[in-house]
Scaffold this active site. Sequence first.
Site, PDB file in Angstrom:
ATOM      1  N   ASP A 576       0.791  -1.229   0.000  1.00  0.00           N
ATOM      2  CA  ASP A 576       0.000   0.000   0.000  1.00  0.00           C
ATOM      3  C   ASP A 576       0.827   1.285   0.000  1.00  0.00           C
ATOM      4  O   ASP A 576       1.286   1.737  -1.033  1.00  0.00           O
ATOM      5  CB  ASP A 576      -0.975  -0.020   1.184  1.00  0.00           C
ATOM      6  CG  ASP A 576      -1.960  -1.176   1.106  1.00  0.00           C
ATOM      7  OD1 ASP A 576      -1.691  -2.114   0.343  1.00  0.00           O
ATOM      8  OD2 ASP A 576      -2.991  -1.154   1.774  1.00  0.00           O
ATOM      9  N   GLU A 810      -4.484  -6.892  13.150  1.00  0.00           N
ATOM     10  CA  GLU A 810      -3.953  -6.724  11.803  1.00  0.00           C
ATOM     11  C   GLU A 810      -2.471  -6.345  11.821  1.00  0.00           C
ATOM     12  O   GLU A 810      -1.684  -6.817  11.008  1.00  0.00           O
ATOM     13  CB  GLU A 810      -4.756  -5.641  11.079  1.00  0.00           C
ATOM     14  CG  GLU A 810      -4.294  -5.345   9.661  1.00  0.00           C
ATOM     15  CD  GLU A 810      -5.081  -4.210   9.027  1.00  0.00           C
ATOM     16  OE1 GLU A 810      -4.986  -4.065   7.797  1.00  0.00           O
ATOM     17  OE2 GLU A 810      -5.782  -3.473   9.752  1.00  0.00           O
TER      18      GLU A 810
END
Length: 840
Positions: A576, A810
Amino acid sequence: MGKPRKRNLAADGESHSQKEKKPPILVQKEKKKGKTDISKILINISIGMCIFSLVWFFYALYMRSALARRAVTLHPSPRVLDANSTTAAVSPERFWGSYRPQVYFGMKTRSPRSVVTGLMWMSQFSPSGINVRHTCEQGDRLRSYGWLMHDGINFGMQQIQDTDFTLTTTFVKRVGGDHGGDWTWRIVGKQHSLASHAPVVSLMFYVAADTQGSLHAHIEDRTRLSHVTGNSKELGDFKITFGKPISGEASANKYASYNYLKTLSPSLDQLTNIVKNSLSHRFVFSSSTSERRPYFAVDTYTPPPQKDNQIQSDFVVHQVTIQVPFQIEVLFESGSFHDRPNQLKGSVLTEELTRLMVSYNERFEKKFRLEAKGFTPAQVGFGKAALSNMLGGMGYFFGQSVVQSNFHEHPIFYPEATLFTAVPSRSFFPRGFLWDEGFHQLLISKWDLHVTHEAVAHWLDLMNVEGWIPREQILGDEALSKVPSEFVVQHTENANPPTFFLVLEELLEQFDAHPDAPQLRDILPFLRRLYPRLQTWFEWYNTTQAGPLPNSYRWRGRDKDTNRFLNPKTLTSGLDDYPRASHPSVDERHVDLHCWMVLVSRTMTHLARLLGEQHEEYGRTYKALSSNSLLSELHWSEQLSAFCDYGNHTPAVSLQPEKVFVPPEQRQYQLPVKRLVRVVRKAPKLQYVNALGYVSLFPFLLHILTPDSQKLEHVLKDVRDPARLWTPYGLRSLSRSDPMYMKRNTEHDAPYWRGSIWININYLALRALHHYSSIEGPYQLKAAELYQELRANVINNIYKQYDESGYIWEQYSDSTGRGQGSHPFTGWSALIVLIMAEEY
């Protein structure tokens, strides 16, 4: 005499003059004829050009149309999995399952239009009002939820901690008949020790058809739904019985209030809203131990008018309102199960559940040996929960992706498809992601290789004729309802890391070491079915993601808005907002993609040789790409002493409030909101992107560096340096000394891969350290030392955060170790089980 002579002379002269003038006339005619021929030639050429242009135009249209069709044309090779492979006839033991990871508790079959079952609940008399729980939502702020045990086939036990009570949801399956057999749910509610009073809870069990099948509600005592009968193509006739609540095992029935709803639903993503819109406050709860109090319950609901071509399906809800503690059972019985020995309920269910739990515990220890490695019972329980949540996060999806190619003006639909896959997060990412799934299957393959075969096959069967696979799978109304619109469309030129080759390489190594192992007996036929698609996939990467120099690679799909982002994202890389070249261009070279292609070519060489196929070309590609000298030439920065991307870059960028000019005559009106925009203080130039972080580690992570490489020494120093990548909790994603460290990418986008600790990359780092510690070389002892230290740090922190918060996360803070991001995140963060087991 004279006159006639003169006349004759005159005549002769006239005649001679005319004779002299004739040749010019003939020449003129020839010139005109020549001009006519040239004109005809020019006309013919023009006509030919027009015809050629028209032919070329229509050919170009045809080719564009053909190329556009190829984007949504599936790969021509035979499917890896037969279309009937998930049916009750072929796979009865796996037909029913908890294949709805996006809801707290529910089951469906592995068929495209399955009848679905599920549970909603809400607290009554809550000061916060109606709080229906159904789909997994981080906004529900549950203390914790997740599977404690789940074997992927026969049973699962989940614990859900709400504000002042705990629900334990259990299912057990029993195969029989022609349609997948029976199953039973047991729901147990208990009061938290700190709760001031026994809560009153409404449980809403539901059954919903999905455009096919019918449901019939059977009512007793006016308000209690005793059972539902139904029929569908995949299930035949069936019956779902709702048992009466009891206080505990072998106790008498307990007081409860009952309500039901029978209506129609346009789609499965509308179930929660239908229930909420049907609630009424006109009912009274009055047990012998409490006062009469009005409560919310399902009452009536009128579906909106049916739209054109819209199919509305049966939807039935059974509501039980009861005070904790309680225990309730729900039985599904297949009409084709004629030789059923007894009903799977009560003591029979308890006995079967106990047997399955003992079997699970024994199998877990045999596979991972955590007890033998000295882990405490609580830590072993944590490992079981991590694996169980991965298995309980398997979903079966059906629908169409929305794709965009360079040959389409607007997005179009991909062919309908099914997908059996694990999901990263039940609350935030309850759908399939291509690069995540390779990490998922590294763990699942250790537990159940059959599941891995099916998941890999489902993903590869999504490949189009070009070799492209949509990287994010948003299939069906329920999946679509959880995705922001900007992420729905998948672009056919965009890749994702081919992590399935990590799984394939491991399978090949296992087969080489134990070719006669029973669990590997089906590996060769499976790999042979995969092979044509893997060939096309390799070629697609090797061509569409090629870089500007021979044997270099570049991720497509970077953000093009250089004004909005501090650093344009590269979602396709999986990393990302990790810092890349500040100004995207065709001159970029990405080191992580280069390393992925080394892995792919290495695996294809091994696979082709094993299958007896032509492997020389793959071998040559692998030899070229894995050359440490080439890797250094393309990606080694002498300035940073690290592997880096290369591109049009400047580090002199920052986000600053946008300067907005407003004319004086308009200043009395409301001024526009200022945005943060990127300011470039120094012009970019082609150079190495001197960012030290996960991308720099890829030649190490994927075992490309030779054991005696001096570059490996630099990598190990960076790994252990607390000022760079080392923390007491794991390796951070970006060096603390980097200008982008923990910087926001926009005013709304917090840092993601700019310092936080991610478990998938830490797993690869531990795997690499384990690899280099087992190979003779000058850095063998250093790798072994780092391995032990990093492994302890990662295990201790993830377990600590799970123990304190109830969740696996996460990502983790590099400064405190605290879990952050979406939760539960039992996708690749569940690789902690392999780290504990030292299975690489």
